[in-house]
Design a protein around this motif. Sequence first.
Motif, PDB file in Angstrom:
ATOM      1  N   MET A 146       0.061  -7.860   0.124  1.00 51.43           N
ATOM      2  CA  MET A 146      -1.107  -7.422   0.892  1.00 51.43           C
ATOM      3  C   MET A 146      -1.631  -8.612   1.685  1.00 51.43           C
ATOM      4  O   MET A 146      -1.849  -9.685   1.127  1.00 51.43           O
ATOM      5  CB  MET A 146      -2.223  -6.942  -0.038  1.00 51.43           C
ATOM      6  N   ASP A 161      -7.197  -0.227   4.039  1.00 49.71           N
ATOM      7  CA  ASP A 161      -8.498  -0.890   3.913  1.00 49.71           C
ATOM      8  C   ASP A 161      -8.462  -2.004   2.860  1.00 49.71           C
ATOM      9  O   ASP A 161      -9.049  -3.070   3.057  1.00 49.71           O
ATOM     10  CB  ASP A 161      -9.592   0.134   3.576  1.00 49.71           C
ATOM     11  N   GLY A 162      -7.748  -1.777   1.759  1.00 50.39           N
ATOM     12  CA  GLY A 162      -7.650  -2.809   0.730  1.00 50.39           C
ATOM     13  C   GLY A 162      -6.937  -4.040   1.256  1.00 50.39           C
ATOM     14  O   GLY A 162      -7.366  -5.181   1.035  1.00 50.39           O
ATOM     15  N   THR A 163      -5.880  -3.818   1.979  1.00 47.98           N
ATOM     16  CA  THR A 163      -5.110  -4.908   2.561  1.00 47.98           C
ATOM     17  C   THR A 163      -5.943  -5.669   3.581  1.00 47.98           C
ATOM     18  O   THR A 163      -5.917  -6.902   3.628  1.00 47.98           O
ATOM     19  CB  THR A 163      -3.843  -4.335   3.220  1.00 47.98           C
ATOM     20  N   GLY A 166      -9.999   2.626  -0.695  1.00 48.88           N
ATOM     21  CA  GLY A 166      -9.443   2.032  -1.915  1.00 48.88           C
ATOM     22  C   GLY A 166      -7.936   1.949  -1.896  1.00 48.88           C
ATOM     23  O   GLY A 166      -7.290   2.080  -0.856  1.00 48.88           O
ATOM     24  N   TYR A 167      -7.416   1.730  -3.084  1.00 46.78           N
ATOM     25  CA  TYR A 167      -5.977   1.517  -3.260  1.00 46.78           C
ATOM     26  C   TYR A 167      -5.304   2.856  -3.557  1.00 46.78           C
ATOM     27  O   TYR A 167      -4.987   3.165  -4.702  1.00 46.78           O
ATOM     28  CB  TYR A 167      -5.728   0.563  -4.426  1.00 46.78           C
ATOM     29  N   ALA A 168      -5.076   3.654  -2.526  1.00 50.32           N
ATOM     30  CA  ALA A 168      -4.520   4.988  -2.742  1.00 50.32           C
ATOM     31  C   ALA A 168      -3.162   4.907  -3.435  1.00 50.32           C
ATOM     32  O   ALA A 168      -2.853   5.703  -4.323  1.00 50.32           O
ATOM     33  CB  ALA A 168      -4.393   5.719  -1.409  1.00 50.32           C
ATOM     34  N   SER A 169      -2.355   3.953  -3.016  1.00 47.57           N
ATOM     35  CA  SER A 169      -0.998   3.856  -3.577  1.00 47.57           C
ATOM     36  C   SER A 169      -1.063   3.565  -5.073  1.00 47.57           C
ATOM     37  O   SER A 169      -0.431   4.246  -5.882  1.00 47.57           O
ATOM     38  CB  SER A 169      -0.237   2.731  -2.886  1.00 47.57           C
ATOM     39  N   SER A 224       6.129  -7.740  -0.993  1.00 47.72           N
ATOM     40  CA  SER A 224       5.129  -6.694  -0.738  1.00 47.72           C
ATOM     41  C   SER A 224       3.717  -7.250  -0.870  1.00 47.72           C
ATOM     42  O   SER A 224       2.926  -6.815  -1.701  1.00 47.72           O
ATOM     43  CB  SER A 224       5.331  -5.506  -1.687  1.00 47.72           C
ATOM     44  N   GLY A 271       0.837  -1.191   0.000  1.00 47.37           N
ATOM     45  CA  GLY A 271       0.000   0.000   0.000  1.00 47.37           C
ATOM     46  C   GLY A 271       0.873   1.242   0.000  1.00 47.37           C
ATOM     47  O   GLY A 271       2.038   1.203  -0.409  1.00 47.37           O
ATOM     48  N   SER A 272       0.309   2.354   0.479  1.00 47.97           N
ATOM     49  CA  SER A 272       1.103   3.581   0.547  1.00 47.97           C
ATOM     50  C   SER A 272       1.883   3.672   1.853  1.00 47.97           C
ATOM     51  O   SER A 272       2.798   4.488   1.979  1.00 47.97           O
ATOM     52  CB  SER A 272       0.195   4.801   0.393  1.00 47.97           C
ATOM     53  N   ASN A 294      -9.037   4.624   3.616  1.00 49.23           N
ATOM     54  CA  ASN A 294      -9.044   5.720   2.636  1.00 49.23           C
ATOM     55  C   ASN A 294      -9.831   5.336   1.381  1.00 49.23           C
ATOM     56  O   ASN A 294      -9.640   5.904   0.317  1.00 49.23           O
ATOM     57  CB  ASN A 294      -7.620   6.185   2.298  1.00 49.23           C
TER      58      ASN A 294
HETATM   59  C1  LIG Z   1      -1.672  -9.728  -2.778  1.00 41.87           C
HETATM   60  C2  LIG Z   1      -1.431  -8.449  -3.481  1.00 41.87           C
HETATM   61  N1  LIG Z   1      -2.210  -8.091  -4.516  1.00 41.87           N
HETATM   62  C3  LIG Z   1      -1.995  -6.920  -5.163  1.00 41.87           C
HETATM   63  C4  LIG Z   1      -0.975  -6.095  -4.804  1.00 41.87           C
HETATM   64  C5  LIG Z   1      -0.751  -4.782  -5.552  1.00 41.87           C
HETATM   65  N2  LIG Z   1      -1.047  -3.681  -4.618  1.00 41.87           N
HETATM   66  C6  LIG Z   1      -0.067  -3.046  -3.951  1.00 41.87           C
HETATM   67  S1  LIG Z   1      -0.634  -1.890  -2.930  1.00 41.87           S
HETATM   68  C7  LIG Z   1      -2.235  -2.187  -3.360  1.00 41.87           C
HETATM   69  C8  LIG Z   1      -3.354  -1.420  -2.737  1.00 41.87           C
HETATM   70  C9  LIG Z   1      -3.331  -1.426  -1.246  1.00 41.87           C
HETATM   71  O1  LIG Z   1      -4.494  -0.800  -0.756  1.00 41.87           O
HETATM   72  P1  LIG Z   1      -4.612  -0.382   0.757  1.00 41.87           P
HETATM   73  O2  LIG Z   1      -4.215  -1.497   1.623  1.00 41.87           O
HETATM   74  O3  LIG Z   1      -5.963   0.192   0.974  1.00 41.87           O
HETATM   75  O4  LIG Z   1      -3.497   0.718   0.927  1.00 41.87           O
HETATM   76  P2  LIG Z   1      -3.418   2.190   0.275  1.00 41.87           P
HETATM   77  O5  LIG Z   1      -2.820   1.995  -1.084  1.00 41.87           O
HETATM   78  O6  LIG Z   1      -4.792   2.741   0.198  1.00 41.87           O
HETATM   79  O7  LIG Z   1      -2.504   2.923   1.162  1.00 41.87           O
HETATM   80  C10 LIG Z   1      -2.298  -3.173  -4.326  1.00 41.87           C
HETATM   81  C11 LIG Z   1      -3.543  -3.660  -4.958  1.00 41.87           C
HETATM   82  C12 LIG Z   1      -0.159  -6.527  -3.729  1.00 41.87           C
HETATM   83  N3  LIG Z   1       0.880  -5.821  -3.308  1.00 41.87           N
HETATM   84  N4  LIG Z   1      -0.425  -7.680  -3.080  1.00 41.87           N
END
Ligand SMILES: Cc1ncc(C[n+]2csc(CCOP(=O)(O)OP(=O)(O)O)c2C)c(N)n1
Length: 624
Positions: A448, A473-475, A502-505, A446, A421-422, A500
């Motif tokens: 999630m 939140d995505g994680t 969604g996937y801000a990063s 990396s 994420g970010s 936030n």
């Molecule tokens: C298992 C997995 N799928 C896809 C990704 C690609 N990916 C990296 S960060 C991210 C989004 C993370 O979202 P969130 O946890 O909400 O963090 P934010 O980006 O909002 O800070 C994705 C889809 C990944 N790192 N790991």
Amino acid sequence: MSAPATRRLTTAQALVRFLAAQYTERDGVRHRLITGTWGIFGHGNVAGLGQALVECADVMPFHQGRNEQAMVHAAVGHARQLGRLSAQAVTTSIGPGATNLVTGAALATINRLPVLLLPGDYFASHAADPLLQQLEHPVEADVSVNDALRPVSRYFDRITRPEALLSSALQAMRVLSDPAETGAVTLALPQDVQAQAYDWPEEFFADRVWRVRRPAPDPAELAEAVRAVRAAARPLIVAGGGVHHSEAEQALKALVDATGIPVASTQAGKGALRHDHPADLGGIGHTGTAVSDALARTADLVIGVGTRYSDFTTASGTLFQHPGVRFLNLNITAFDAHKLAAATLVCDARSGLDALTGALVGHRVDAAYESEYRAWKARWDEAVEAAFRADDDSAVPTQTQVLGALDAVVGDRDVVINAAGSLPGDLHKLWRARSPRQYHLEYGYSCMGYEIPAALGVQQAAPDVPVWALVGDGTYLMNPTEIVTAVQENLPVKLVLVQNHGYASIGGLSESVGAERFGTDYRHRVADGSFTGAPLPVDLAANAASLGMDVLRAKTVRELREALATARAATRPTCVYVETAPASNALPAQAWWDVPVAEVSAREAATNARAAYERAVADRRRHL
Ligand SMILES: Cc1ncc(C[n+]2csc(CCOP(=O)(O)OP(=O)(O)O)c2C)c(N)n1
Ligand SMILES: [Mg+2]
């Protein structure tokens, strides 16, 4: 002469008894190699390993997981916390239970962290093929889904007869405990063989010690390394995860104190020096600090210690720009040591650093160089302060203010875990690591969903230490399952859940590569087909509570501080849920990262991004 003593056990019983008698030893201290076994049972392991684990519960602790991938993450976190001197095993059924291991295995192997995988497998006899969940390969009859684990394992065997375990179990322990080879180790266990009895030689069950060696540098390599360091005007150490795996932090400090060479660190290496050491420049590369990256651009000698030189570290080959830059790599694996056409010191990090310190007595970098980086570090420290500070306590916090609030509440030994994420970028730039184990970033894969299960493994290894999993939140949605396990195991892990929507990063990345944030927000689909409606009405705090966590909702900076302090003192698994302000005071990237942009496009965003891409990629160097 009497016959040699044997013990009649099933293969599974023998394996568990064997595992319970394995030890590692380093620096004269002995550790149990396999401290416990995670498991989810199905027909592929319930009668074999499941029965063995109940029979051997006195010598092998068992932990019930919810998801096989997550069990591997827990084991990986555990091994990292224990300096790779201990590991855990993970048993699964056949089929989906086994293939759920693949992601975790890749993560373990990429991060060079040990885990023993024990998936069930088809009948070695083929008597009842196809079993429930068995993949039938029409041409290669010995293939099973477990073969998907081969490329992500450092050792793989399928135990098709009981006695095959005698040699394979020893090889498995050798690889798990070998500092250069370790990673995921897979012993696939056909379910009929698990239950089969055999007369095992007693020696198989004797206590066995695997010495974790500290190979010293070769004298000729050391002499060349010393010449290179003495000749350098602007040397820079890049500290990687190997510094921690070798417990070489004091040795690094001794070298730095003696020579004044500054240290920048990778995600795996951060915390190698305390953040307030005058030579600690913080993170390096795409997510690095301004001071590290400036020094990297002008370094004439880069001394990599225990680093794999990922693209984040090298800014995809654009970071090291001194025309005459050379590399000196100290690494336990020749594979990593030879990267970037470096001079090599193939040895243990601590041994190598000690040897360098001894051979460099009297050598120190120029005073002007030292005062240059110290002044720059002081300016960066102010930037960190500014990103952490919240002048208005009643405002919704930004993400960096969340980190500032956490920074204010943690003690020296707290462990902070994150992977994707970010947050990794913000943490790498900003986090003030106070002790070697504090900064626990999984950034090799990396992945999630690493964070929560890893927190369980870390907490098992360090019961008295506050352990924080930081998740977006995505994680969270990717893998919240082990919250239930934390409740079951009475592990008071702390979860900071950053909402936030969604996937801000990836949204930011998408924008920068001309992909217009497509598919990265958690918003309703609207009439034109796009996901640009209102944020989804999803209550992740209620979700965490439903899985058994105590939940504290923080709406303002002040509430967040209070919630974090409460969570830190809590004796149950506790979640601090915080929605962050969209306006971010995150510090921008100080170096590039190569994500190729569409070379042709009908849309302006991509065309513009491609022009910027071509300017950036022109800086790439191949160090030969
Ligand atoms: C298992 C997995 N799928 C896809 C990704 C690609 N990916 C990296 S960060 C991210 C989004 C993370 O979202 P969130 O946890 O909400 O963090 P934010 O980006 O909002 O800070 C994705 C889809 C990944 N790192 N790991
Ligand atoms: Mg998010």
